[in-house]
Write a protein that holds these residues in place. Structure first.
Motif, PDB file in Angstrom:
ATOM      1  N   ASP A 121       0.852  -1.184   0.000  1.00  0.00           N
ATOM      2  CA  ASP A 121       0.000   0.000   0.000  1.00  0.00           C
ATOM      3  C   ASP A 121       0.889   1.234   0.000  1.00  0.00           C
ATOM      4  OD1 ASP A 121      -2.239   1.602   0.009  1.00  0.00           O
ATOM      5  OD2 ASP A 121      -3.039   0.857   1.897  1.00  0.00           O
ATOM      6  N   GLN A 122       0.323   2.363  -0.360  1.00  0.00           N
ATOM      7  CA  GLN A 122       1.053   3.616  -0.201  1.00  0.00           C
ATOM      8  C   GLN A 122       0.896   4.081   1.236  1.00  0.00           C
ATOM      9  OE1 GLN A 122      -1.328   6.025  -2.973  1.00  0.00           O
ATOM     10  NE2 GLN A 122      -1.803   7.377  -1.256  1.00  0.00           N
ATOM     11  N   GLY A 123       1.757   5.002   1.665  1.00  0.00           N
ATOM     12  CA  GLY A 123       1.605   5.535   3.006  1.00  0.00           C
ATOM     13  C   GLY A 123       2.913   6.012   3.590  1.00  0.00           C
ATOM     14  N   ILE A 124       2.815   6.549   4.805  1.00  0.00           N
ATOM     15  CA  ILE A 124       3.987   7.048   5.531  1.00  0.00           C
ATOM     16  C   ILE A 124       4.101   6.299   6.853  1.00  0.00           C
ATOM     17  CG2 ILE A 124       3.960   9.323   4.458  1.00  0.00           C
ATOM     18  CD1 ILE A 124       2.518  10.394   6.940  1.00  0.00           C
ATOM     19  N   MET A 125       5.334   6.014   7.259  1.00  0.00           N
ATOM     20  CA  MET A 125       5.595   5.279   8.494  1.00  0.00           C
ATOM     21  C   MET A 125       6.683   5.989   9.283  1.00  0.00           C
ATOM     22  SD  MET A 125       5.122   3.273   5.688  1.00  0.00           S
ATOM     23  CE  MET A 125       3.404   2.933   5.240  1.00  0.00           C
ATOM     24  N   PHE A 126       6.588   5.927  10.606  1.00  0.00           N
ATOM     25  CA  PHE A 126       7.556   6.575  11.478  1.00  0.00           C
ATOM     26  C   PHE A 126       8.173   5.568  12.439  1.00  0.00           C
ATOM     27  CE2 PHE A 126       4.952  10.191  10.232  1.00  0.00           C
ATOM     28  CZ  PHE A 126       5.884  11.205  10.077  1.00  0.00           C
ATOM     29  N   GLY A 127       9.449   5.798  12.738  1.00  0.00           N
ATOM     30  CA  GLY A 127      10.123   5.106  13.827  1.00  0.00           C
ATOM     31  C   GLY A 127      10.735   6.133  14.749  1.00  0.00           C
ATOM     32  N   TYR A 128      10.880   5.760  16.024  1.00  0.00           N
ATOM     33  CA  TYR A 128      11.354   6.738  17.011  1.00  0.00           C
ATOM     34  C   TYR A 128      12.132   6.022  18.100  1.00  0.00           C
ATOM     35  CZ  TYR A 128      11.165  10.396  20.624  1.00  0.00           C
ATOM     36  OH  TYR A 128      11.475  11.331  21.577  1.00  0.00           O
ATOM     37  N   ALA A 129      13.112   6.704  18.639  1.00  0.00           N
ATOM     38  CA  ALA A 129      13.851   6.211  19.803  1.00  0.00           C
ATOM     39  C   ALA A 129      14.414   7.405  20.553  1.00  0.00           C
ATOM     40  CB  ALA A 129      14.969   5.263  19.390  1.00  0.00           C
ATOM     41  N   CYS A 130      14.568   7.239  21.861  1.00  0.00           N
ATOM     42  CA  CYS A 130      15.165   8.282  22.684  1.00  0.00           C
ATOM     43  C   CYS A 130      15.878   7.624  23.857  1.00  0.00           C
ATOM     44  CB  CYS A 130      14.107   9.269  23.172  1.00  0.00           C
ATOM     45  SG  CYS A 130      12.848   8.528  24.233  1.00  0.00           S
ATOM     46  N   ALA A 131      16.675   8.400  24.546  1.00  0.00           N
ATOM     47  CA  ALA A 131      17.514   7.860  25.622  1.00  0.00           C
ATOM     48  C   ALA A 131      16.868   7.979  26.998  1.00  0.00           C
ATOM     49  CB  ALA A 131      18.867   8.580  25.610  1.00  0.00           C
ATOM     50  N   GLU A 132      15.548   8.154  27.056  1.00  0.00           N
ATOM     51  CA  GLU A 132      14.869   8.329  28.344  1.00  0.00           C
ATOM     52  C   GLU A 132      14.852   7.057  29.190  1.00  0.00           C
ATOM     53  OE1 GLU A 132      10.955   9.951  27.972  1.00  0.00           O
ATOM     54  OE2 GLU A 132      11.616  11.580  26.674  1.00  0.00           O
ATOM     55  N   THR A 133      14.832   5.892  28.554  1.00  0.00           N
ATOM     56  CA  THR A 133      14.755   4.610  29.260  1.00  0.00           C
ATOM     57  C   THR A 133      15.768   3.645  28.656  1.00  0.00           C
ATOM     58  OG1 THR A 133      13.065   3.741  27.755  1.00  0.00           O
ATOM     59  CG2 THR A 133      12.284   4.902  29.726  1.00  0.00           C
ATOM     60  N   ASP A 134      16.029   2.550  29.358  1.00  0.00           N
ATOM     61  CA  ASP A 134      16.965   1.544  28.853  1.00  0.00           C
ATOM     62  C   ASP A 134      16.473   0.890  27.570  1.00  0.00           C
ATOM     63  OD1 ASP A 134      18.624   2.044  30.973  1.00  0.00           O
ATOM     64  OD2 ASP A 134      17.926   0.342  32.173  1.00  0.00           O
ATOM     65  N   SER A 135      15.159   0.933  27.337  1.00  0.00           N
ATOM     66  CA  SER A 135      14.588   0.346  26.119  1.00  0.00           C
ATOM     67  C   SER A 135      14.560   1.347  24.964  1.00  0.00           C
ATOM     68  CB  SER A 135      13.167  -0.145  26.400  1.00  0.00           C
ATOM     69  OG  SER A 135      12.311   0.952  26.668  1.00  0.00           O
ATOM     70  N   TYR A 136      15.038   2.558  25.213  1.00  0.00           N
ATOM     71  CA  TYR A 136      15.033   3.631  24.208  1.00  0.00           C
ATOM     72  C   TYR A 136      13.610   4.015  23.787  1.00  0.00           C
ATOM     73  CZ  TYR A 136      19.940   2.400  24.167  1.00  0.00           C
ATOM     74  OH  TYR A 136      21.226   2.110  24.565  1.00  0.00           O
TER      75      TYR A 136
END
Length: 387
Positions: A121-136
């Motif tokens: 399908d067409q579309g937009i997808m996002f991924g995210y990570a940050c250093a707030e927790t050990d799991s990012y």
């Protein structure tokens, strides 16, 4: 220069929430199809209300029998814990409306050469990570998931009584200098039996609240448990459930963008699922490698085409070694973002999805053989070379 302080809130829901019930049935059916044929193509949606479960969507590569669908759905409902709570696994009416995948869609996905496989399908997808927790993961959604998971685990182990499968947790964390420092407000709504008083429920939940959060985070916290005073009627007996309605719960709790597409009930040719997993995988490895302390990655696709239309990276000003524009070019050269490349890299053709349907698709320990392969940090050395 003043240090910024603010409060940010995220919400999670228990596995017995009607939307999550539908997600899990959709993923259980997806797993069953992929177990029989790893090349199955499917998009399975469920709706649950009162004593009816409706299953619809498209499938190719595997032919479900009605009795198989019923068996899988009833087993999921039973495992979640709906027996005498208005949605009984033994008596629920199951309506199967699955149909064959459109040939117009199939012709864009299935190519002679697997590496040319087009996006579903067409579309937009996002991924995210940050250093707030050990799991990012962002801390508010991280702790909201774990609170409900702790309560559900205790219920199934017989440590607590009179608690039903439906529930919600809303966690508001106070931040100082972009780091969480305490719980400002906690709202917990937990389904319960008629003979459990609000006071008993409060005392029962308190140890699991303290178990979930770091020491010192609950000082002066405002805690509401079942604010209306009663939550006996829950699940599909109280609210209609739909597959794919809890996309913010499934991802980052509102701390990062979401492209709009849901995950559950879909095979990896559907980039709503696979590309979102890949975007999280790359963002997490960038942060884990120390390239940045926060990273958002966007991918966009066109139906029938194998390569993404665009790749966008935003490290939110948290790195100074490599400009985001150069990081984008590096990812375009080094990472295969095609549906086939993603599927092979993360081993997504396996029946691994039912376990992802509750408590978020991200932030859990990576298991390359059993699921959550997108949580692996095996690209750290690759990205560390950029420093």
């Amino acid at each position: 220069m003043s240090i910024e302080s603010y409060v940010f809130t995220s919400e999670s829901v228990a596995e017995g929430h009607p939307d999550k019930l539908c997600d899990r049935i959709s993923d259980a059916l997806a797993d069953a199809a992929l177990h029989q044929n790893p090349q199955s193509r499917l998009g399975i949606e469920c709706m649950a209300t009162k004593d009816h479960l409706f299953i619809a969507g498209e499938i190719a590569g595997y032919d479900f029998k009605n009795e198989e669908i019923e068996k899988i759905a009833r087993q999921v409902i039973k495992e979640i814990g709906y027996e005498t709570l208005g949605f009984d696994w033994r008596t629920v009416n199951i309506h199967n409306h699955l149909q064959q995948q459109s040939a117009d869609i199939a012709r864009g996905i299935d190519q002679h050469s697997p590496h040319l496989q087009g996006a579903g399908d067409q579309g937009i997808m996002f991924g995210y990570a940050c250093a707030e927790t050990d799991s990012y993961m962002p801390a508010p959604i991280y702790y909201a998931h774990r609170l409900l998971k702790n309560i559900t685990t205790a219920k199934k182990a017989g440590e607590i009584w009179g608690v039903g499968p439906d529930g919600k947790a809303q966690v508001s964390l106070s931040y100082l200098g972009n780091q969480p420092i305490k719980v400002d407000t906690l709202i917990l709504s937990i389904q319960h039996s008629e003979d459990l008083t609000p006071e008993q429920l409060y005392e029962m939940m308190l140890p699991y609240i303290h178990k979930t959060f770091p020491d010192g985070w609950l000082s002066n916290t405002i805690i509401h448990i079942n604010p209306t005073g009663r939550f006996v009627i829950g699940g599909p007996g109280a609210d209609c459930g739909l597959t794919g309605r809890k996309v913010i719960v499934d991802t980052y709790g509102g701390a990062a963008p979401h492209g709009g597409g849901a995950f559950s009930g879909k095979d990896p040719s559907k980039v709503d699922r696979s590309a979102s997993y890949m975007a999280r995988y790359i963002a997490k490895n960038i942060v884990a490698a120390g390239v940045a302390s926060k990273c958002t990655l966007q991918l966009s696709y066109s139906i029938g085409l194998s390569q993404p239309m665009s790749i966008f990276v935003n490290t939110h000003g948290t790195q100074s070694i490599l400009p985001d524009s150069e990081l984008m070019k590096y990812l375009s050269r080094e990472i295969d973002f095609s549906p086939w490349g993603i599927t092979k890299s993360l081993k997504l053709e396996r029946p691994i999805y039912e376990r992802t349907s509750s408590y978020g698709h991200f932030g859990w320990p990576a298991d390359r053989e059993g699921g959550y392969s997108w949580e692996s940090t095996d690209l750290i050395n690759k990205f560390a070379k950029l420093l």
